[in-house]
Scaffold this motif. Structure first.
Motif, PDB file in Angstrom:
ATOM      1  N   VAL A 300      99.434  55.762   5.827  1.00 49.77           N
ATOM      2  CA  VAL A 300      99.689  54.626   7.104  1.00 49.77           C
ATOM      3  C   VAL A 300      99.498  55.254   8.399  1.00 49.77           C
ATOM      4  N   GLN A 301     100.597  56.241   8.484  1.00 53.32           N
ATOM      5  CA  GLN A 301     100.726  56.976   9.887  1.00 53.32           C
ATOM      6  C   GLN A 301      99.461  57.417  10.295  1.00 53.32           C
ATOM      7  N   SER A 302      98.613  57.925   9.407  1.00 58.46           N
ATOM      8  CA  SER A 302      97.323  58.634   9.682  1.00 58.46           C
ATOM      9  C   SER A 302      96.383  57.603  10.325  1.00 58.46           C
ATOM     10  N   ARG A 303      96.388  56.479   9.618  1.00 57.03           N
ATOM     11  CA  ARG A 303      95.511  55.442  10.120  1.00 57.03           C
ATOM     12  C   ARG A 303      95.944  54.898  11.412  1.00 57.03           C
ATOM     13  N   ILE A 304      97.050  54.584  11.609  1.00 63.25           N
ATOM     14  CA  ILE A 304      97.695  54.008  12.731  1.00 63.25           C
ATOM     15  C   ILE A 304      97.319  54.878  13.875  1.00 63.25           C
ATOM     16  N   GLN A 305      97.259  56.007  13.786  1.00 57.92           N
ATOM     17  CA  GLN A 305      97.128  57.109  14.961  1.00 57.92           C
ATOM     18  C   GLN A 305      95.494  57.166  15.174  1.00 57.92           C
ATOM     19  N   TYR A 306      94.779  57.105  13.903  1.00 56.67           N
ATOM     20  CA  TYR A 306      93.326  57.567  14.122  1.00 56.67           C
ATOM     21  C   TYR A 306      92.166  56.532  13.927  1.00 56.67           C
ATOM     22  N   GLN A 307      92.710  55.526  12.989  1.00 61.30           N
ATOM     23  CA  GLN A 307      91.577  54.672  12.653  1.00 61.30           C
ATOM     24  C   GLN A 307      91.469  53.327  13.451  1.00 61.30           C
ATOM     25  N   PRO A 308      90.332  53.029  14.205  1.00 62.03           N
ATOM     26  CA  PRO A 308      90.323  51.803  15.053  1.00 62.03           C
ATOM     27  C   PRO A 308      90.735  50.539  14.413  1.00 62.03           C
ATOM     28  N   ALA A 309      89.977  50.404  13.296  1.00 64.91           N
ATOM     29  CA  ALA A 309      90.399  48.947  12.459  1.00 64.91           C
ATOM     30  C   ALA A 309      91.927  48.748  12.222  1.00 64.91           C
ATOM     31  N   THR A 310      92.623  49.924  11.721  1.00 66.06           N
ATOM     32  CA  THR A 310      94.195  49.838  11.697  1.00 66.06           C
ATOM     33  C   THR A 310      94.868  49.590  13.085  1.00 66.06           C
ATOM     34  N   ARG A 311      94.447  50.212  14.012  1.00 61.83           N
ATOM     35  CA  ARG A 311      95.001  50.006  15.616  1.00 61.83           C
ATOM     36  C   ARG A 311      95.010  48.656  15.769  1.00 61.83           C
ATOM     37  N   ASP A 312      93.553  47.931  15.589  1.00 58.41           N
ATOM     38  CA  ASP A 312      93.316  46.595  15.847  1.00 58.41           C
ATOM     39  C   ASP A 312      94.471  45.834  15.073  1.00 58.41           C
ATOM     40  N   TYR A 313      94.422  45.989  13.936  1.00 61.72           N
ATOM     41  CA  TYR A 313      95.242  45.106  13.084  1.00 61.72           C
ATOM     42  C   TYR A 313      96.682  45.190  13.447  1.00 61.72           C
ATOM     43  N   VAL A 314      97.202  46.346  13.825  1.00 58.45           N
ATOM     44  CA  VAL A 314      98.556  46.702  14.349  1.00 58.45           C
ATOM     45  C   VAL A 314      98.749  45.728  15.711  1.00 58.45           C
ATOM     46  N   ALA A 315      97.928  45.779  16.672  1.00 53.39           N
ATOM     47  CA  ALA A 315      97.976  45.044  18.039  1.00 53.39           C
ATOM     48  C   ALA A 315      98.012  43.740  17.485  1.00 53.39           C
ATOM     49  N   ARG A 316      97.224  43.155  16.673  1.00 51.74           N
ATOM     50  CA  ARG A 316      97.247  41.508  16.241  1.00 51.74           C
ATOM     51  C   ARG A 316      98.472  41.074  15.602  1.00 51.74           C
ATOM     52  N   ARG A 317      98.821  42.022  14.670  1.00 56.38           N
ATOM     53  CA  ARG A 317     100.344  41.452  14.083  1.00 56.38           C
ATOM     54  C   ARG A 317     101.387  41.944  14.854  1.00 56.38           C
ATOM     55  N   THR A 318     101.152  42.670  15.779  1.00 57.39           N
ATOM     56  CA  THR A 318     102.407  42.873  16.941  1.00 57.39           C
ATOM     57  C   THR A 318     102.395  41.777  17.781  1.00 57.39           C
ATOM     58  N   ALA A 319     101.458  40.972  18.222  1.00 57.70           N
ATOM     59  CA  ALA A 319     101.405  39.919  19.219  1.00 57.70           C
ATOM     60  C   ALA A 319     101.863  38.854  18.291  1.00 57.70           C
TER      61      ALA A 319
END
Length: 350
Positions: A300-319
């Motif tokens: 999870v930590q690796s994908r949050i840092q380096y995977q664009p799709a996961t970063r987009d998911y994090v941004a959406r859920r944070t919103a």
């Protein structure tokens, strides 16, 4: 497999120990005890136990505690003979009636517990899985020993006499280890300074040796994974240690009956904590295999840092108002699902 009593006539519960195993034959229909025996935990003892079971010529299953520990030899012997073996965890004290504890009672309890379970677990596989388990455990031990030695070096430097401490000023830990490993004793130094140099040098060299040992063990781990399940290494964020940890927990196709069970095994399944009118609250799951749990969160930590799709998911859920911890728990559950499906779909080809 949902009810052992529909499959066999007797269940043989085995309480395993280092030197002896105590077995009890229990009637699957009534739960009554038919016979008991204690044998040595040796190949001869295993053969004696099978001969004892043959005195009851009925269909049978073996309920064994500690199939990955004290009962590993017996489990291996029985599986090679195509016996039905059920894996049981060792009981907590509260599970024993009024605190009663003897080996025969534990053997009986193991058999009855297997009959009462709605789902039955089989022992983890040997072969590549067991080889990975041994290598991962040895590597973890080497890493822990190196970490401890590095911490001790840092602590000794902090309190070292000035002639020693000045050599480490402004250095990072890696550079400190190299400096400490090359220290030499001078005849002009006093007892305190000399006595500080010797353990500093010893600890630094120990840390380097343990790191080298860990690297060698990791090479062996990588070789096994590439020959057994190279598809795991193609998953984003899954390195050799994560892959080995996942494979050791999963073991073989069919052992974990569903992706939800695999998530529970990993400690990433949400636990409802509803109260009154609140129906959307969940509690952190602190159960399951904690090594597997750590491996999934590493992904999870690796994908949050380096995977664009996961970063987009994090941004959406944070919103949407989710906290960082809640998002990571969701991602860990998704990772468990994806890895389980991959493992089960590729099991036949592996």
């Amino acid at each position: 497999m949902t009810d052992l009593r529909d499959l066999v006539d007797v269940v043989i519960g085995v309480d395993t120990h280092v030197h002896t195993h105590c077995a009890a034959v229990v009637d699957a229909a009534t739960g009554g005890v038919l016979d008991e025996i204690t044998v040595e935990a040796t190949a001869q003892g295993y053969a004696e136990l099978v001969e004892f079971a043959n005195n009851h010529p009925m269909s049978r299953a073996w309920a064994i505690e500690g199939t990955g520990g004290h009962g590993a030899g017996l489990s291996r012997h029985l599986l090679e003979s195509s016996e039905l073996v059920i894996e049981l965890d060792r009981p907590k004290r509260a599970a024993r009636r009024n605190g009663a504890k003897t080996d025969p009672l534990d053997g009986i309890r193991a058999a009855r517990e297997a009959m009462a379970r709605p789902r039955l677990g089989t022992p983890r596989a040997g072969g590549e899985r067991q080889a990975l388990s041994v290598l991962v455990a040895a590597r973890r031990s080497a890493i822990n020993a190196s970490t401890e030695a590095q911490q001790q070096v840092f602590g000794l430097v902090i309190a070292a006499p000035e002639p020693i401490r000045v050599r480490f000023r402004a250095q990072k830990l890696a550079a400190m280890l190299n400096t400490a490993a090359n220290l030499r004793v001078h005849a002009s130094w006093d007892t305190e300074t000399t006595s500080t140099v010797v353990p500093l040098r010893t600890l630094a060299r120990r840390a380097h040796a343990m790191l080298k040992e860990a690297r060698e063990l990791q090479k062996s781990i990588v070789a096994i994974i590439r020959s057994w399940r190279p598809d795991l290494l193609e998953e984003f964020g899954v390195g050799p240690i994560v892959a080995a940890t996942v494979l050791c927990a999963w073991s073989h196709p069919g052992r974990v009956h569903s992706e939800a069970a695999f998530a529970m095994l990993a400690g990433v399944a949400p636990i409802p904590a509803n109260s009154g009118q609140i129906t959307t609250r969940y509690r952190l799951n602190r159960y399951g295999d904690r090594q597997l749990n750590t491996a999934l969160h590493t992904v999870v930590q690796s994908r949050i840092q380096y995977q664009p799709a996961t970063r987009d998911y994090v941004a959406r859920r944070t919103a949407e108002g989710k906290t960082s911890r809640e998002i990571k728990r969701c991602l860990a559950r998704y990772v468990a699902r994806d890895l389980y499906r991959l493992l089960e779909s590729g099991g036949a080809a592996a």
